[in-house]
Design an enzyme around this catalytic site. Structure first.
Site, short mmCIF file in Angstrom:
data_model
loop_
_atom_site.label_atom_id
_atom_site.label_comp_id
_atom_site.label_asym_id
_atom_site.label_seq_id
_atom_site.Cartn_x
_atom_site.Cartn_y
_atom_site.Cartn_z
N CYS A 85 0.85 -1.19 0.00
CA CYS A 85 0.00 0.00 0.00
C CYS A 85 0.89 1.24 0.00
O CYS A 85 1.84 1.31 0.79
CB CYS A 85 -0.90 -0.01 1.23
SG CYS A 85 -2.02 1.39 1.31
N HIS A 127 -9.38 -4.18 -1.16
CA HIS A 127 -8.35 -3.41 -0.46
C HIS A 127 -8.84 -1.98 -0.21
O HIS A 127 -8.72 -1.46 0.91
CB HIS A 127 -7.06 -3.40 -1.28
CG HIS A 127 -5.94 -2.64 -0.66
ND1 HIS A 127 -4.87 -3.26 -0.05
CD2 HIS A 127 -5.70 -1.31 -0.57
CE1 HIS A 127 -4.03 -2.33 0.40
NE2 HIS A 127 -4.51 -1.13 0.09
N GLU A 128 -9.41 -1.36 -1.24
CA GLU A 128 -9.84 0.03 -1.11
C GLU A 128 -11.09 0.17 -0.23
O GLU A 128 -11.21 1.13 0.53
CB GLU A 128 -10.07 0.66 -2.49
CG GLU A 128 -8.87 0.60 -3.42
CD GLU A 128 -7.53 1.00 -2.80
OE1 GLU A 128 -7.51 1.81 -1.85
OE2 GLU A 128 -6.50 0.49 -3.27
N HIS A 131 -9.98 0.24 3.23
CA HIS A 131 -9.54 1.59 3.59
C HIS A 131 -10.73 2.44 4.04
O HIS A 131 -10.66 3.14 5.06
CB HIS A 131 -8.87 2.30 2.42
CG HIS A 131 -7.39 2.15 2.35
ND1 HIS A 131 -6.54 2.70 3.29
CD2 HIS A 131 -6.59 1.53 1.44
CE1 HIS A 131 -5.29 2.42 2.98
NE2 HIS A 131 -5.29 1.71 1.84
#
Length: 137
Positions: A85, A127-128, A131
């Protein structure tokens, strides 16, 4: 506008608020920042540019996509992988992802969209979305 990247894990660990039409500029900045880092990055979330807003940008193949308020409705085919990241120092970290996901989001007109994504694109989106939920790898 290309924005500076956020590296503070306490900030990155905050859950994002829902995006509204007033956040369209954040989505545009996120997209421009992603494109500026395309050699080393395939996806970004709002908090990576200092905005705790639920918006992500990523490359679906070569096509850049922006999603407001992304939500994973269904996930299947879990596997273990490693991810890096831009916002986190150090090398790749182990994590678990799913090969196939169904996602609901708002587009730039804040119309609801639903689509199933697989493989690499599904991994990027997961993944996002993590976040946006304050979850770091």
């Amino acid at each position: 506008m290309v924005r500076e990247l956020m590296h503070d894990p306490l900030f990155l660990g905050r859950k994002s608020r829902a995006a509204t039409k007033e956040d369209l500029a954040i989505g545009q900045d996120l997209l421009e920042t992603l494109v500026a880092h395309k050699e080393t990055c395939v996806g970004m979330a709002g908090n990576m540019i200092g905005e705790t807003v639920a918006v992500i940008a990523f490359f679906d193949g070569k096509t850049p996509v922006v999603m407001y308020n992304p939500e994973i409705l269904k996930a299947e085919g879990e596997y273990e992988t490693e991810e890096g990241c831009l916002s986190l120092l150090g090398g790749p970290r182990k994590c678990r992802r799913c090969r196939k996901i169904k996602v609901r989001w708002d587009n730039e007109q804040f119309q609801k969209r639903v689509k199933t994504f697989t493989d690499w694109t599904a991994q990027i989106i997961q993944h996002e979305v993590d976040h946006c939920n304050g979850v770091l790898i």
